[in-house]
Scaffold this active site. Structure first.
Site, PDB file in Angstrom:
ATOM      1  N   LYS A 133       0.364 -14.629 -12.158  1.00 23.89           N
ATOM      2  CA  LYS A 133      -0.953 -13.981 -12.179  1.00 23.89           C
ATOM      3  C   LYS A 133      -2.052 -14.923 -12.691  1.00 23.89           C
ATOM      4  CE  LYS A 133       0.309  -9.907 -10.612  1.00 23.89           C
ATOM      5  NZ  LYS A 133      -0.117  -9.412  -9.298  1.00 23.89           N
TER       6      LYS A 133
ATOM      7  N   SER B  90      -3.488  -9.606 -13.393  1.00 23.35           N
ATOM      8  CA  SER B  90      -2.968  -8.783 -14.494  1.00 23.35           C
ATOM      9  C   SER B  90      -3.469  -9.361 -15.812  1.00 23.35           C
ATOM     10  CB  SER B  90      -1.439  -8.822 -14.488  1.00 23.35           C
ATOM     11  OG  SER B  90      -0.928  -8.337 -15.721  1.00 23.35           O
TER      12      SER B  90
ATOM     13  N   TYR C 149       5.866 -13.631 -14.611  1.00 25.52           N
ATOM     14  CA  TYR C 149       4.752 -12.797 -14.116  1.00 25.52           C
ATOM     15  C   TYR C 149       3.410 -13.415 -14.534  1.00 25.52           C
ATOM     16  CZ  TYR C 149       2.291  -8.304 -13.365  1.00 25.52           C
ATOM     17  OH  TYR C 149       1.452  -7.303 -12.950  1.00 25.52           O
TER      18      TYR C 149
ATOM     19  N   ILE D 139      -1.351   0.403 -16.262  1.00 28.43           N
ATOM     20  CA  ILE D 139      -1.720   1.470 -15.329  1.00 28.43           C
ATOM     21  C   ILE D 139      -0.475   2.313 -15.034  1.00 28.43           C
ATOM     22  CG2 ILE D 139      -2.726   1.958 -13.048  1.00 28.43           C
ATOM     23  CD1 ILE D 139      -4.630   0.348 -14.954  1.00 28.43           C
TER      24      ILE D 139
ATOM     25  N   ARG E 266       2.871   2.447  -2.431  1.00 31.18           N
ATOM     26  CA  ARG E 266       3.035   3.115  -3.734  1.00 31.18           C
ATOM     27  C   ARG E 266       1.962   2.619  -4.707  1.00 31.18           C
ATOM     28  NH1 ARG E 266       7.185   1.549  -6.448  1.00 31.18           N
ATOM     29  NH2 ARG E 266       7.846  -0.200  -5.162  1.00 31.18           N
TER      30      ARG E 266
ATOM     31  N   ALA F 277       2.759 -16.559 -15.251  1.00 26.78           N
ATOM     32  CA  ALA F 277       2.503 -17.790 -14.488  1.00 26.78           C
ATOM     33  C   ALA F 277       1.969 -17.447 -13.104  1.00 26.78           C
ATOM     34  CB  ALA F 277       3.793 -18.612 -14.378  1.00 26.78           C
TER      35      ALA F 277
ATOM     36  N   GLY G 291       0.797  -1.231   0.000  1.00 28.33           N
ATOM     37  CA  GLY G 291       0.000   0.000   0.000  1.00 28.33           C
ATOM     38  C   GLY G 291       0.825   1.273   0.000  1.00 28.33           C
TER      39      GLY G 291
HETATM   40  P1  NAP Z   1       4.312  -0.600  -7.772  1.00 27.25           P
HETATM   41  O1  NAP Z   1       3.987   0.801  -8.092  1.00 27.25           O
HETATM   42  O2  NAP Z   1       5.652  -1.150  -8.154  1.00 27.25           O
HETATM   43  O3  NAP Z   1       4.098  -0.827  -6.200  1.00 27.25           O
HETATM   44  C1  NAP Z   1       4.304  -2.089  -5.650  1.00 27.25           C
HETATM   45  C2  NAP Z   1       3.919  -2.117  -4.180  1.00 27.25           C
HETATM   46  O4  NAP Z   1       4.156  -3.465  -3.714  1.00 27.25           O
HETATM   47  C3  NAP Z   1       4.781  -1.202  -3.321  1.00 27.25           C
HETATM   48  O5  NAP Z   1       4.006  -0.709  -2.274  1.00 27.25           O
HETATM   49  C4  NAP Z   1       5.867  -2.162  -2.792  1.00 27.25           C
HETATM   50  O6  NAP Z   1       6.418  -1.757  -1.542  1.00 27.25           O
HETATM   51  C5  NAP Z   1       5.063  -3.438  -2.602  1.00 27.25           C
HETATM   52  N1  NAP Z   1       5.930  -4.620  -2.618  1.00 27.25           N
HETATM   53  C6  NAP Z   1       6.765  -5.029  -3.606  1.00 27.25           C
HETATM   54  N2  NAP Z   1       7.428  -6.134  -3.218  1.00 27.25           N
HETATM   55  C7  NAP Z   1       6.986  -6.442  -1.975  1.00 27.25           C
HETATM   56  C8  NAP Z   1       7.284  -7.460  -1.047  1.00 27.25           C
HETATM   57  N3  NAP Z   1       8.209  -8.390  -1.303  1.00 27.25           N
HETATM   58  N4  NAP Z   1       6.638  -7.466   0.136  1.00 27.25           N
HETATM   59  C9  NAP Z   1       5.716  -6.505   0.434  1.00 27.25           C
HETATM   60  N5  NAP Z   1       5.388  -5.503  -0.394  1.00 27.25           N
HETATM   61  C10 NAP Z   1       6.020  -5.468  -1.581  1.00 27.25           C
HETATM   62  O7  NAP Z   1       3.251  -1.597  -8.421  1.00 27.25           O
HETATM   63  P2  NAP Z   1       1.780  -1.300  -8.998  1.00 27.25           P
HETATM   64  O8  NAP Z   1       1.907  -0.938 -10.409  1.00 27.25           O
HETATM   65  O9  NAP Z   1       1.049  -0.402  -8.066  1.00 27.25           O
HETATM   66  O10 NAP Z   1       1.156  -2.772  -8.940  1.00 27.25           O
HETATM   67  C11 NAP Z   1       0.293  -3.190  -7.897  1.00 27.25           C
HETATM   68  C12 NAP Z   1      -0.304  -4.537  -8.276  1.00 27.25           C
HETATM   69  O11 NAP Z   1      -1.022  -4.401  -9.497  1.00 27.25           O
HETATM   70  C13 NAP Z   1       0.733  -5.640  -8.495  1.00 27.25           C
HETATM   71  O12 NAP Z   1       0.243  -6.873  -8.034  1.00 27.25           O
HETATM   72  C14 NAP Z   1       0.886  -5.662 -10.001  1.00 27.25           C
HETATM   73  O13 NAP Z   1       1.325  -6.916 -10.460  1.00 27.25           O
HETATM   74  C15 NAP Z   1      -0.544  -5.362 -10.432  1.00 27.25           C
HETATM   75  N6  NAP Z   1      -0.642  -4.814 -11.775  1.00 27.25           N
HETATM   76  C16 NAP Z   1      -0.087  -3.619 -12.100  1.00 27.25           C
HETATM   77  C17 NAP Z   1      -0.198  -3.156 -13.411  1.00 27.25           C
HETATM   78  C18 NAP Z   1       0.361  -1.824 -13.857  1.00 27.25           C
HETATM   79  O14 NAP Z   1       0.282  -1.536 -15.062  1.00 27.25           O
HETATM   80  N7  NAP Z   1       0.906  -1.003 -13.000  1.00 27.25           N
HETATM   81  C19 NAP Z   1      -0.864  -3.914 -14.358  1.00 27.25           C
HETATM   82  C20 NAP Z   1      -1.417  -5.129 -13.999  1.00 27.25           C
HETATM   83  C21 NAP Z   1      -1.298  -5.567 -12.701  1.00 27.25           C
HETATM   84  P3  NAP Z   1       7.981  -1.257  -1.448  1.00 27.25           P
HETATM   85  O15 NAP Z   1       8.083  -0.032  -2.276  1.00 27.25           O
HETATM   86  O16 NAP Z   1       8.221  -1.018   0.000  1.00 27.25           O
HETATM   87  O17 NAP Z   1       8.808  -2.386  -1.995  1.00 27.25           O
END
Ligand code: NAP
Length: 246
Positions: free
Chosen positions: A154, A137, A150, A183, A15, A152, A13
């Site tokens: 999701k 995803s 990724y 996103i 970022r 596999a 939560g």
């Molecule tokens: P993001 O901006 O990279 O943020 C990732 C978040 O996950 C951060 O708060 C990070 O905390 C936390 N995190 C990463 N590794 C972790 C770990 N080992 N333990 C606990 N927390 C961890 O990613 P996002 O784009 O918001 O993506 C959020 C979700 O949506 C993910 O599941 C991603 O696969 C999915 N998603 C995103 C997109 C897209 O286009 N952005 C598309 C499809 C799906 P720290 O900073 O402290 O590491």
């Protein structure tokens, strides 16, 4: 939509999408706990801005996840909502892939989701049900080069969502998945510019989505407004997967 008197845990939560989910949930009246892994500064900002509580907890640390759920339950007497949002990418062509990276992606995206879901199941049953929302995803639905690890993780999250939903729905726990397309977050900021341009052309709305658009869908699934929605995958991708290649 209303999440008053609900206790929610949102993983990742600090970022991106997770941060927006924390904001939207807090605005809807929920008591929100969220996890992060490394970025203490961003986690502190989220606490200050929205009044949620940060917990440093790595997705791959099962005992820490169990302890965190126990602590929240002891303090609040219920855990009503879990959003399995934390996730990472480590894109590479399969033939070149480093298997340690592969394992890491599966550990964080899939095993983390499983550990958190297992940890909240019993408290949710004691608190008269709940809602679990898993962030998957489009990579779990369609083939994207460079994302075998990724995809596999999701795709497995989507299958896990349906089976768990079937199992725990009689206990009043609704499990659903959200499938974001592209996103605007730190995760997509690292995409090469030409790939980003090509990707936008494939999206029917001709733009990347916002974290808020995903967060509002997540809030809907968490709320009683979605009381009859179980085991579903809601795609939030601006038409990326629904429209043709033209
Ligand atoms: P993001 O901006 O990279 O943020 C990732 C978040 O996950 C951060 O708060 C990070 O905390 C936390 N995190 C990463 N590794 C972790 C770990 N080992 N333990 C606990 N927390 C961890 O990613 P996002 O784009 O918001 O993506 C959020 C979700 O949506 C993910 O599941 C991603 O696969 C999915 N998603 C995103 C997109 C897209 O286009 N952005 C598309 C499809 C799906 P720290 O900073 O402290 O590491």
């Amino acid at each position: 939509m209303d999440l008053k008197n609900r206790v929610a845990i949102v993983t990742g939560g600090s970022r991106g999408i997770g941060r927006k989910i924390v904001e939207v949930f807090c605005n809807l009246g929920a008591t929100v706990y969220f996890t992060y892994n490394k970025d203490e500064q961003s986690a502190g900002e989220v606490e200050q801005l929205f009044g949620a509580q940060a917990i440093k907890c790595d997705q791959s640390e099962r005992p820490a996840i169990e302890r965190t759920v126990e602590q929240v339950y002891e303090k609040e007497n219920s855990v009503d909502i879990l959003v399995n949002n934390a996730g990472v990418t480590a894109d590479n062509f399969f033939a070149l892939a480093n298997l340690d990276e592969w394992r890491k992606v599966l550990d964080i995206n899939l095993n983390g989701t499983i550990y958190w879901s297992k940890a909240v199941c019993k408290p949710m049953m004691y608190s008269d049900g709940g809602a679990i929302i898993n962030m998957a995803s489009v990579s779990g639905l369609v083939g994207i080069p460079g994302q075998t690890n990724y995809a596999a993780s999701k795709g497995a999250v989507l299958a896990f969502t349906r089976s768990l939903a079937a199992e725990v729905a009689p206990k009043k726990i609704r499990v659903n998945a959200v499938v974001p397309g592209f996103i605007d977050t730190d995760m997509t900021a690292k995409m090469p510019r030409d790939i980003k341009k090509q990707s936008v052309q494939k999206i029917a709305l001709k733009r990347f989505g916002t974290a808020e658009e995903v967060a509002k869908t997540t809030a809907f699934l968490a709320s009683d407004d979605a009381s009859y929605i179980v085991g579903q995958t809601i795609i939030v991708d601006g038409g990326l997967t629904a429209t043709s290649v033209f």
